[in-house]
Design a protein around this motif. Structure first.
Motif, short mmCIF file in Angstrom:
data_model
loop_
_atom_site.label_atom_id
_atom_site.label_comp_id
_atom_site.label_asym_id
_atom_site.label_seq_id
_atom_site.Cartn_x
_atom_site.Cartn_y
_atom_site.Cartn_z
N GLN B 148 17.78 61.27 45.48
CA GLN B 148 16.64 61.67 46.31
C GLN B 148 16.91 63.06 46.89
N PHE B 149 18.12 63.23 47.40
CA PHE B 149 18.50 64.51 47.98
C PHE B 149 18.41 65.61 46.92
N ALA B 150 18.95 65.30 45.75
CA ALA B 150 19.02 66.32 44.69
C ALA B 150 17.63 66.78 44.24
N TRP B 151 16.66 65.88 44.32
CA TRP B 151 15.33 66.21 43.80
C TRP B 151 14.36 66.68 44.89
N THR B 152 14.83 66.80 46.14
CA THR B 152 13.93 67.24 47.20
C THR B 152 13.91 68.77 47.28
N PRO B 153 12.72 69.38 47.23
CA PRO B 153 12.63 70.83 47.26
C PRO B 153 13.29 71.39 48.51
N ASN B 154 13.87 72.57 48.38
CA ASN B 154 14.54 73.30 49.47
C ASN B 154 15.86 72.68 49.88
N LEU B 169 9.42 64.00 43.09
CA LEU B 169 9.28 62.63 43.59
C LEU B 169 7.89 62.35 44.14
N THR B 170 7.02 63.35 44.12
CA THR B 170 5.71 63.16 44.72
C THR B 170 4.62 62.95 43.68
N SER B 174 6.44 62.09 37.09
CA SER B 174 7.77 62.66 37.26
C SER B 174 8.65 61.76 38.12
N ALA B 175 8.05 61.05 39.08
CA ALA B 175 8.85 60.15 39.91
C ALA B 175 9.40 58.99 39.09
N VAL B 176 8.54 58.44 38.21
CA VAL B 176 9.03 57.37 37.33
C VAL B 176 10.14 57.90 36.43
N ALA B 177 9.98 59.14 35.97
CA ALA B 177 11.03 59.75 35.14
C ALA B 177 12.34 59.86 35.92
N VAL B 178 12.24 60.26 37.19
CA VAL B 178 13.46 60.37 38.02
C VAL B 178 14.09 58.99 38.20
#
Lengths: 446, 318
Positions: B148-154, B169-170, B174-178
């Motif tokens: 979750q951390f790795a995929w959060t912008p900024n 993740l939004t 793409s969220a299902v892919a993650v």
């Protein structure tokens, strides 16, 4: 061999006996000296302050009771689940509960908390602010006495925003201007699929003059144009360049962190962010340096986010009419499984007295609920945002009062997430149908 | 070879049905003793598995909401009707099936490659196997938080690789892919280990014989190794499919089911533990149980996955 078997059984019997003794000892409600032990579970946030209050009240009780404050779960949902499990299992070691304001109707309807005796309820009503008091009542009776309260304010960057916005429209405009100039511009608000999104919606609907449910629990969301205006605001924020790209998964903490990192110009959030931003380094929230234009930088410019952190009233939907912000906070309820309700009601009054609310406010940042504290100069000195908070509480709105609040909230947050895809034209009907089903707790929740 | 083994099993059964071959007393008392030895295990399983399942089925026929306990009553199949006509159920089921099929397929391919590599490793075999197992040993919730951390912008290092303003993740796809990526990363080692055990079934001399006959590496994989590994592959697929279908913790941390990413387990959890609707929640649990049972049945009956110990039985009867 025969002998060995017998001794084996003896060991088992002894073990079972020991277990039984241990169970009776730990399960006993009263201590050794006839002192009543009152059990309670506090949330993790503010646990130190609640424990301190419990210790102070135990001392002040003159030996009649001891409050044992245990720390429960961090998340609201987990805490509620833990309490519900104990209540359903008839745990008699559960006397005083710190209840989130959204649980009052549910716990009262389920028969898990006792109504306050009439004279005590009157006393609580007299000394408590109106909005927070309302959150503890269900069907005209007081079930939970307000311990602290919570209300959202608009927190903004004073360097980027010289004149804070009074409405959402103004705020979006300002944020878009900042974005066009390449400056920090995000509007941080709770857009994730969780209860915070319902709170955002409830605040906007009541501010626009509507309500989700009537006092009697009838679905009113489609009356007038309040819900439509609320949804228009939400969709506008989410589709504007002002929105944080993570808006659809953003909760209160994400808002706070984005602001502290210097990325946001605005955040709609609870007063605890004020304590956080002023926490000294290295974990200090507001320690991020900013350059002369206001952008975050790793260079030591001598100017930090915390130096330009301001607050004002929650933005309204229309100019000239203040926002009616949804009240939060914790109330104190007495469990129906308690074997010492009289002592528990007495202890509740102590736990929410002036001294304990003051500690809770100053050390944990939780706004108090006693009227008189807000007029106290000592409190005003220690709690700089007091005026904005009192004004916000004076106009406060209460969340829909229904035992099935969780269902209603889930339906709303499911429909309105992601906020960028809100379509007021098609969603009003879905909201009405979904909420009508949710109030009866029929069917599935997403 | 397979055929003869099966007829070998069936023949005595049908013979017993027709003629009632008398069972010698010694064998019968042996059976009694065996049943007695099994009894404690059966009792424990009944208490910890059969009772909760039975109770869930019992609850699934009731209107039972903890907050409205005075309304508790039997409602027949109404809960099943409510769940099966709800688009929430079908959406969750679709998402769960997509996650299951895609992640298990990817895991099989990567897991097989890893197993082949591990099988061939000559130096530091133990070290290689340990390193491969690291993701599997990390607690799912902890791994999910780091994703979750790795995929959060900024904030995250992976989001930094994406164009600015993209928040994977939004968005549903793409969220299902993650989520699938997190699943694959975490459980491929498990798949690899199961397949490695299957590789041990492939005799070296057979591979060498095939090589002498002129079979290249690909030919050897598809015509010798894979057919011989089939039982291990099917068992690995069955385990992982059943496991993947019940996915909960990754999603709970990564998206909380936002943006249409909730699985059936999330749906069951929300209905049971958030809104305390025991009737509907139990119905969802029973339906999940039924889907899992069907998957297991299909694997066992159609693909002929052998139950553990069944091979030994066959061999003895032959």
């Amino acid at each position: 061999m025969h002998c060995g078997e017998a001794s084996g059984w003896r060991v088992v019997a002894a073990a079972v006996g020991l277990l039984l003794v241990a169970a009776t000892l730990t399960g006993c409600g009263s201590g050794d000296s006839g002192r009543v032990v009152l059990h309670s579970y506090s949330p993790v946030d503010g646990a130190d302050q609640y424990a301190a209050a419990a210790a102070a009240c135990s001392r002040a009780s003159g030996g009649r009771y001891t409050i044992q404050m245990r720390t429960g779960r961090r998340s609201t949902d987990d805490q509620r689940l833990q309490l519900a499990r104990r209540l359903v299992a008839n745990d008699s070691d559960l006397d005083i509960m710190l209840l989130d304001v959204i649980w009052t109707a549910e716990f009262a309807q389920a028969g898990w908390i006792l109504p306050y005796p009439a004279d005590l309820a009157r006393h609580v009503e007299q000394e408590t602010l109106q909005g927070p008091y309302e959150t503890g009542t269900y069907q005209g009776r007081l079930y939970a006495a307000p311990l602290n309260t919570n209300t959202q304010l608009l927190w903004y960057r004073t360097d980027l925003v010289p004149n804070p916005p009074r409405t959402w429209d103004e705020m979006i405009q300002m944020a878009e201007d900042l974005a066009a100039r390449g400056l920090p511009h995000y509007i941080e608000v709770q857009g994730a699929q969780f209860e915070g999104l319902t709170v955002w919606f409830n605040t906007l609907v009541t501010t626009a003059g509507g309500s989700i449910l009537s006092e009697n629990g009838e679905v009113e969301v489609a009356h007038g144009d309040a819900a439509r205006r609320a949804m228009e605001v939400m969709a506008r924020v989410a589709t504007s360049p002002a929105a944080d790209p993570s808006l659809s998964v953003a909760k209160e903490t994400d808002a706070r962190l984005a602001m502290e990192a210097g990325l946001a110009a605005f955040q709609v959030n609870y007063p605890a962010v004020h304590a956080s931003v002023n926490t000294p380094g290295p974990d200090g929230g507001g320690g991020t340096f900013i350059d002369p234009l206001g952008r975050p930088t790793i260079q030591d410019t001598g100017r930090r986010v915390r130096d330009v952190f301001g607050w004002t009233a929650y933005p309204s939907v229309m100019s000239g009419k203040p926002a009616t912000v949804t009240v939060g906070g914790l109330n104190l309820g007495v469990s129906t499984t308690s074997q010492h309700p009289a002592e528990a009601f007495e202890a509740v009054q102590c736990l929410r007295n002036r001294e304990n609310q003051l500690r809770n406010a100053i050390d944990a940042g939780m706004p108090p609920t006693l009227r008189e504290l807000y007029d106290d100069p000592a409190f005003q000195r220690e709690y700089p945002a007091w005026q904005a908070i009192r004004d916000s509480l004076a106009a406060a709105s209460v969340r829909p009062k229904t035992p099935a609040y969780q269902n209603v909230s889930i339906v709303i947050s499911d429909l309105l997430n992601p906020p960028a895809e809100i379509n007021p034209d098609t969603m009003l009907g879905q909201l009405t149908d979904g909420i009508a089903e949710a109030v009866k707790s029929e069917g599935l929740v997403p | 070879m397979m055929m003869t083994a099966q007829t070998g099993v069936r023949a005595p059964v049908s013979a017993r049905g027709h003629q009632r071959v008398p069972v010698p007393e010694g064998v019968r008392s042996e059976h009694r003793f065996a049943a007695l030895l099994c009894a404690p295990a059966v009792l424990v399983i009944t208490v910890v598995a059969a009772y909760p399942i039975g109770y869930a089925i019992y609850l699934s026929f009731q209107r039972f909401d903890l907050r409205f306990s005075e309304q508790r009553s039997f409602v027949g199949l109404a809960n099943y009707g409510a769940v099966l006509t709800s688009h929430y159920w079908w959406q969750a089921l679709t998402v769960t099936l997509i996650i299951t099929v895609v992640s298990v397929a990817i895991e099989l391919v990567i897991g097989l490659a890893l197993a082949l590599a591990m099988n061939r490793t000559l130096v530091g075999r133990g070290l290689v196997r340990t390193v491969v197992l690291i993701p599997y040993s990390i607690i799912t919730v902890v791994a999910a938080f780091s994703w979750q951390f790795a995929w959060t912008p900024n904030k995250g290092y992976l989001a930094a690789l994406l164009p600015a303003g993209v928040a994977p993740l939004t968005d549903q796809v793409s969220a299902v892919a993650v989520i699938i990526l997190a699943e694959v990363w975490k459980t491929t080692p498990f798949m690899a280990l199961l397949l490695l055990a299957g590789l041990a079934l492939v005799p070296d001399e057979l591979l060498r014989a095939a090589q002498i006959d002129g079979a290249g590496p690909w030919k050897r994989l598809t015509t010798v190794i894979l057919p011989l590994m089939k039982p291990a592959i099917l068992v690995a697929l069955l385990f992982r499919t059943l496991d993947a279908f019940r996915i909960f913790d990754s999603i709970y941390i990564l998206t909380q089911g936002s943006n249409g990413t909730g699985s059936v387990s999330m749906l069951g959890y929300d209905n049971l533990f958030i809104v305390f609707n025991l009737g509907i929640g139990s119905t969802i649990s029973v339906l999940i149980f039924m889907v899992v049972a069907i998957v297991a049945f299909v694997f066992v009956k159609l693909f002929g996955v052998a139950a553990p110990g069944a091979e030994a039985d066959e061999r003895r009867q032959r």
